[in-house]
Structures are given as structure tokens and as C-alpha cells.
Write a protein that holds these residues in place. Structure first.
Motif, PDB file in Angstrom:
ATOM      1  N   HIS A   1      75.051  60.189 148.949  1.00 23.30           N
ATOM      2  CA  HIS A   1      75.663  61.290 148.204  1.00 23.30           C
ATOM      3  C   HIS A   1      75.974  62.383 149.211  1.00 23.30           C
TER       4      HIS A   1
ATOM      5  N   LYS B   1      86.605  62.917 138.655  1.00 17.67           N
ATOM      6  CA  LYS B   1      85.599  62.774 139.720  1.00 17.67           C
ATOM      7  C   LYS B   1      85.490  61.333 140.220  1.00 17.67           C
TER       8      LYS B   1
ATOM      9  N   SER C   1      79.327  69.037 139.828  1.00 19.01           N
ATOM     10  CA  SER C   1      79.942  69.608 141.030  1.00 19.01           C
ATOM     11  C   SER C   1      81.375  69.077 141.151  1.00 19.01           C
TER      12      SER C   1
END
Ligand code: TXA
Ligand code: MG
Length: 333
Positions: free
Chosen positions: A228, A53, A140
């Protein structure tokens, strides 16, 4: 190259367990957004989730469990109110902060002594959990600060080039917004740390008087960022007519407009923009939430528009979570 796995075939789900056993993550569908899953108890696999990520180490991971039985060993203090929430909302998109037991490593919680637990309702994620028979971390499945993926192709676009081994295709995420995160403050009170797929109204129905909502919930969550869910393109949030009037003609000619509900922002003159997208023509917050990330991603990829404008919606129902994501997506800092 990443594998695309079909959950209809048991042997393809066996591949998931095999990849977990080799200490690697797999992207899995949930009812909210796709998650990048890895065994909680395997520090090497957890470290790979952070690496894939590009996520900073202090940003903690949500832990996913099949049921309360699987959750219990991870919790140091069980209070009655948390148990009530579990009974009301699990399985489903409500994540709850607990004091962690020693089983949960500091790597997962970013050094905090609390852990966030979630019990997903998506049948494919539950199938994988039940085969693995142990908790999985699953943030996520997007790169750090990116848009959360709501289908497997979006996962591949986010993580395919960074060494993702596989994604299981569970179709489009039905809810399209991440889970709501709450903390139990006392016997009768909870705080909402992240608005999400369970609305404040649904929480208040079960706990009248007992739900505290922060103006800027993101400040309550360690590692949560003002910026974000962000498209690569310039994105603007329009809160009122003044924001709209401040836009120049040339801005407007290359800008796509998103209206969350058809009834939002009546002060806008739609034909000023290059194109207009309405997330829910029938003014359903559920429908709008499920379309939000998909449309943001589409517009970000499109060559037709240079920038994206979105009108703030009402804070009612899922509107609060949608506005939270829009504010952060539009944050330039
Ligand atoms: O719906 C969801 O919750 C999705 C799906 C995949 O389950 N997961 C998700 O994870 O949204 P993530 O990592 O993208 O967002 C989790 C948020 C982060 O802002 C993180 O800081 C917060 O939860 N969080 C996780 N563990 C925490 C902890 N121990 N203390 C405080 N905040 C925590
Ligand atoms: Mg996320």
C-alpha cells in the motif's frame, strides 16, 4: 477534465453539492490526506468511488460526519468508552469502529456489520459537510495501493485521468498521515487497527492500561493490504546496517535516501547515496509525518533516481504510523 474549486467562493462550494446531487464524488481536503467524498446514502455515488479508485468491493469506506449528532443514526450500539473517545478526540484524526445501523449499506462496509466513523477537523471538509447536512464516505483520494495525496495537484495526478469531476483546493494537508483507527473491545479497552495521526501515546494518556497495539495492525482491518502507499519505483526499507551493506555500489549511485529524523540511522554513510532527504532536521515526528507522502511522491516522479531507500525510524510518537506506512510502501508482495 477535472475542475479545481476554490473554497473561498461560496458558489464554488455550491458546485460540490450539485455534483453530489448528480451522484458523483468530489475530492476534498482533510487535515490528514485528501479524501474522495460522496454521499453515504447514495449507492450510485458510492459505487463510483470504488470505480474511480479501482478499489475492490470488499474494502470498506470510512464515513465522515460533522459531529456526534450526525453519527448517532449510523450506529446500532453506543458504548460509553466510544463516547468518551468522541469527547476527547473529535473533531480530529481518530476514526472509531461501531456496530452499524441499517442506514449504512453493505456496499459501504464491504459486507461487514461494522462501520468506521470519523469527524474531520479541516474547515473546508466541515464546511462541505455542514452544507450537505448528511454523512459522506471518503477514502483517501488515490488509486488503489497508491500514495495518499496531501495536496490537490497530487489528487489530479492520481484520479484526473479516471473521470474525477472536481477537487476542492484546501492547501497542503497539515498532518500528512491518515487517521488512527480504533475498535472498542470492552468497557476499558480499545485496539488500534491502523496507527495514524493520533499517536499511541496520546491514546494511552486518556486510557492508561487500555490500549492494545497489534504488531501487524493491517491484518486486523478487512481489505487492508500488506502492499500500500507504494511508489511505482523500487523502494527499500533499511532497518539496520546489514540492510545498508547489502546494497551494491551501482544500486547506491542511482538511489535516493530518505531519513525520517536527522538523528536516525547513524550507521549510514550518507555520501554513498545519490542524494539524501531528511524529513525533519529538528527531529519532529509531526513535521516528518506531514512531509512523508509529499517527498515519496516527488522522488517517485523524479527522473534523477531509479529507486528509493528509507531508514526505519523509532516507534515513538508518530514514528509507529510512519514505520507502518514505510513497511507497506516497501512491500513487494
Ligand atoms: O484520514 C483518513 O482516515 C482518510 C481521510 C480521507 O479521512 N481516509 C482514509 O480512508 O484513510 P481509506 O479508505 O484510504 O482507509 C480506510 C481504512 C481502510 O484500510 C479500510 O479497510 C478501513 O479503514 N475500514 C473502513 N471501514 C471499515 C470497517 N467497516 N471495518 C473495518 N475497517 C474499515
Ligand atoms: Mg487509503
Amino acid at each position: 477534465m477535472a475542475l479545481l474549486l476554490d473554497p473561498e467562493y461560496p458558489e464554488q462550494l455550491d458546485r460540490v453539492s450539485k455534483i453530489f446531487r448528480s451522484s458523483n464524488p468530489v475530492a476534498l481536503p482533510t487535515e490528514t490526506v485528501y479524501g474522495l467524498a460522496a454521499p453515504l446514502l447514495d449507492e450510485r455515488a458510492v459505487a463510483k468511488v470504488f470505480a474511480l479508485k479501482g478499489r475492490p468491493k470488499f474494502h470498506p469506506l470510512i464515513v465522515h460526519v460533522l459531529n456526534w449528532e450526525m453519527a448517532k443514526p449510523l450506529i446500532a450500539v453506543q458504548d460509553d468508552l466510544a463516547l468518551r473517545l468522541v469527547k476527547y478526540f473529535w473533531p480530529g484524526p481518530l476514526s472509531i469502529l461501531f456496530k452499524k445501523s441499517e442506514l449504512v449499506s453493505d456496499l459501504v462496509t464491504g459486507g461487514s456489520d461494522s462501520v468506521v466513523l470519523r469527524c474531520p477537523e479541516h474547515s473546508v471538509f466541515r464546511n462541505v459537510l455542514s452544507r450537505w447536512d448528511a454523512p459522506l464516505v471518503a477514502p483517501s483520494a488515490n488509486r488503489f495501493t497508491g500514495i495518499s495525496p496531501t495536496d490537490c495537484l497530487s489528487v489530479l495526478k492520481e484520479l484526473g485521468a479516471f473521470g474525477l469531476e472536481a477537487v476542492v483546493d484546501g492547501g497542503e494537508s497539515a498532518r500528512g498521515l491518515e487517521s488512527t483507527i480504533v475498535r472498542v473491545d470492552s468497557e476499558k479497552k480499545i485496539s488500534v487497527l491502523r496507527p495514524g495521526a493520533v499517536s499511541i501515546e496520546q491514546l494511552k494518556e486518556k486510557l492508561p492500561e487500555g490500549v492494545k497495539v497489534f504488531k501487524e495492525a493491517s491484518k486486523e482491518v478487512p481489505g487492508s493490504h500488506a502492499r500500500h502507499y507504494s511508489p511505482a519505483k523500487r523502494m527499500l526499507l533499511l532497518s539496520n546496517e546489514k540492510d545498508f551493506k547489502a546494497l551494491s555500489k551501482s544500486d547506491l549511485s542511482e538511489m535516493a535516501l530518505i531519513r525520517v529524523l536527522a538523528k536516525d540511522a547513524k550507521w549510514l554513510s550518507g555520501d554513498s547515496f545519490r542524494a539524501e532527504f531528511v524529513l525533519s532536521e529538528r527531529n519532529s515526528d509531526l513535521e516528518a509525518a506531514s512531509a512523508l507522502f509529499r517527498i515519496l511522491r516527488k522522488l517517485d516522479e523524479s527522473r534523477v533516481y531509479k529507486s528509493i531507500a528509507v531508514c526505519e525510524t523509532s516507534d515513538q510518537g508518530l514514528g509507529a504510523a510512519i514505520n507502518d506506512r514505510l513497511r507497506r510502501a516497501a512491500n513487494q508482495s
